[in-house]
Design an enzyme around this catalytic site. Structure first.
Site, PDB file in Angstrom:
ATOM      1  N   PRO A   1      34.793 -28.973  10.911  1.00  0.00           N
ATOM      2  CA  PRO A   1      35.474 -30.249  10.656  1.00  0.00           C
ATOM      3  C   PRO A   1      34.994 -30.852   9.343  1.00  0.00           C
ATOM      4  CG  PRO A   1      33.792 -30.512  12.349  1.00  0.00           C
ATOM      5  CD  PRO A   1      33.888 -29.036  12.066  1.00  0.00           C
TER       6      PRO A   1
ATOM      7  N   HIS B   1      26.667 -25.350  11.157  1.00  0.00           N
ATOM      8  CA  HIS B   1      27.729 -24.589  10.494  1.00  0.00           C
ATOM      9  C   HIS B   1      27.774 -23.147  11.000  1.00  0.00           C
ATOM     10  CE1 HIS B   1      29.041 -27.170   6.861  1.00  0.00           C
ATOM     11  NE2 HIS B   1      28.522 -27.958   7.789  1.00  0.00           N
TER      12      HIS B   1
ATOM     13  N   ASN C   1      30.738 -24.579   2.967  1.00  0.00           N
ATOM     14  CA  ASN C   1      29.370 -24.069   3.008  1.00  0.00           C
ATOM     15  C   ASN C   1      28.723 -23.911   1.641  1.00  0.00           C
ATOM     16  OD1 ASN C   1      29.292 -23.864   5.802  1.00  0.00           O
ATOM     17  ND2 ASN C   1      30.102 -21.782   5.816  1.00  0.00           N
TER      18      ASN C   1
ATOM     19  N   VAL D   1      31.217 -21.460  13.771  1.00  0.00           N
ATOM     20  CA  VAL D   1      32.037 -20.346  13.285  1.00  0.00           C
ATOM     21  C   VAL D   1      31.521 -19.060  13.939  1.00  0.00           C
ATOM     22  CG1 VAL D   1      32.888 -19.111  11.264  1.00  0.00           C
ATOM     23  CG2 VAL D   1      32.313 -21.542  11.081  1.00  0.00           C
TER      24      VAL D   1
END
Length: 328
Positions: free
Chosen positions: A166, A70, A98, A74
């Site tokens: 995603p 994660h 998250n 990003v």
């Protein structure tokens, strides 16, 4: 309004391409043993602290692997997922994808241990990359040499997490586009999905697949009907608290049984089932399922190294955070 939205999406895509291409050069600056002369005990400190904490709570291992993923998807692997929100900014960790992340206390504990020996020297981004590797190894998975030298980012926005991560409901077209935008191949999509061999999820993540797939009170036809019966025994339509293993019976052992489950149409998420809807990803699933996991550990290790290079910042850019949850 529609035109403005299209222009905004187009601009964001151009920006992402620019950032990715620019950071490709920085990725080459990473190297194994980056801290050998400045903090030679660094990797041992990370390994020992991670092992101690995961021995108390093994379920944190897959959570830490997921956290690294994660982070990298990003803004690249810059530790931005670790930053807390402030009164003027909602950070990545508070974005919907998250909010189920766990294990931040492990990163904080490792950072504290490292700071005690080598203050203001090691980035949180590097710590997260190493902790994810060690977490996999502790679950009987592969190990790999992690190239280091990342710097920590100073920006963390929840909106960017929503745009780049995603969802579990992603179809194969969306998954391929997401991974390709980060420089990862369709084959690497199938390989990294194998990380679902460890870990758990909540019933709420699959409620629609079981009870209302198309809004007509139906079940996802891509799921094995016998597996649907088993899942419904565990998950009622309104269950938001119960947990289920992503790889039943093997959720704490890093192995290749995930691919056998996907082949049998028992992947927990739509994104797992989607791997069967593309030639490259389906071929990888079938090869691993039929061969008992030939070369999967090597493939996973190599793919994690490549993922760990996404969008990194090096040199004098960014910073070395003293506390992982806050910008200096």
């Amino acid at each position: 309004m529609t035109i403005l939205k299209l222009l905004s999406v187009f601009f964001l895509q151009l920006l992402c391409v620019h950032v990715f291409l620019f950071d490709g050069t920085n990725a080459q600056s990473l190297r194994v043993g980056f801290y050998n002369s400045t903090c030679p005990s660094f990797e041992e400190i990370v390994r020992n602290t991670t092992a101690r904490l995961i021995s108390r709570a093994p379920s944190l291992a897959p959570a830490l692997l997921r956290m690294h993923f994660h982070d990298c998807f990003v803004r690249g692997c810059d530790g931005s997922v670790l930053i807390n929100s402030t009164s003027g900014n909602q950070a990545e960790k508070d974005a919907i994808p998250n909010q189920s992340l766990r294990g931040f206390q492990v990163i904080d504990a490792v950072k504290t241990a490292v700071e005690n020996i080598c203050p203001s020297l090691v980035s949180c981004a590097d710590i997260l990359a190493l902790v994810a590797r060690d977490a996999v190894t502790l679950m009987n998975g592969p190990s790999w040499r992690v190239p280091l030298g990342r710097r920590d980012g100073r920006v963390s926005r929840s909106s960017e997490a929503l745009a780049n991560l995603p969802p579990p409901s992603a179809n194969i077209t969306q998954l391929k586009a997401s991974f390709r935008s980060k420089g990862l191949s369709d084959r690497e999509l199938a390989i990294l999905s194998g990380g679902h061999t460890i870990g758990i999820s909540h019933c709420s993540s699959i409620s629609n697949r079981l009870y209302n797939f198309t809004g007509q009170g139906d079940t996802d036809p891509s799921l094995d009907p016998n597996y649907v019966v088993q899942l419904k025994r565990k998950c009622s339509p309104t269950d938001t608290t119960s947990i289920i293993e992503m790889d039943p019976g093997s959720a704490r052992t890093f192995d290749t049984s995930y691919y056998t489950l996907v082949r049998k149409r028992r992947g927990l998420f739509e994104a797992d089932a989607a791997l069967l809807n593309d030639n490259a990803t389906r071929n990888y699933v079938l090869r691993q399922a039929n061969s008992g996991g030939s070369n999967f550990f090597n493939d996973f290790a190599a793919s994690m190294v490549k993922m760990g290079r996404i969008g990194v910042i090096t040199g004098n850019r960014g910073e070395i955070r003293r506390i992982c949850s806050a910008i200096n």
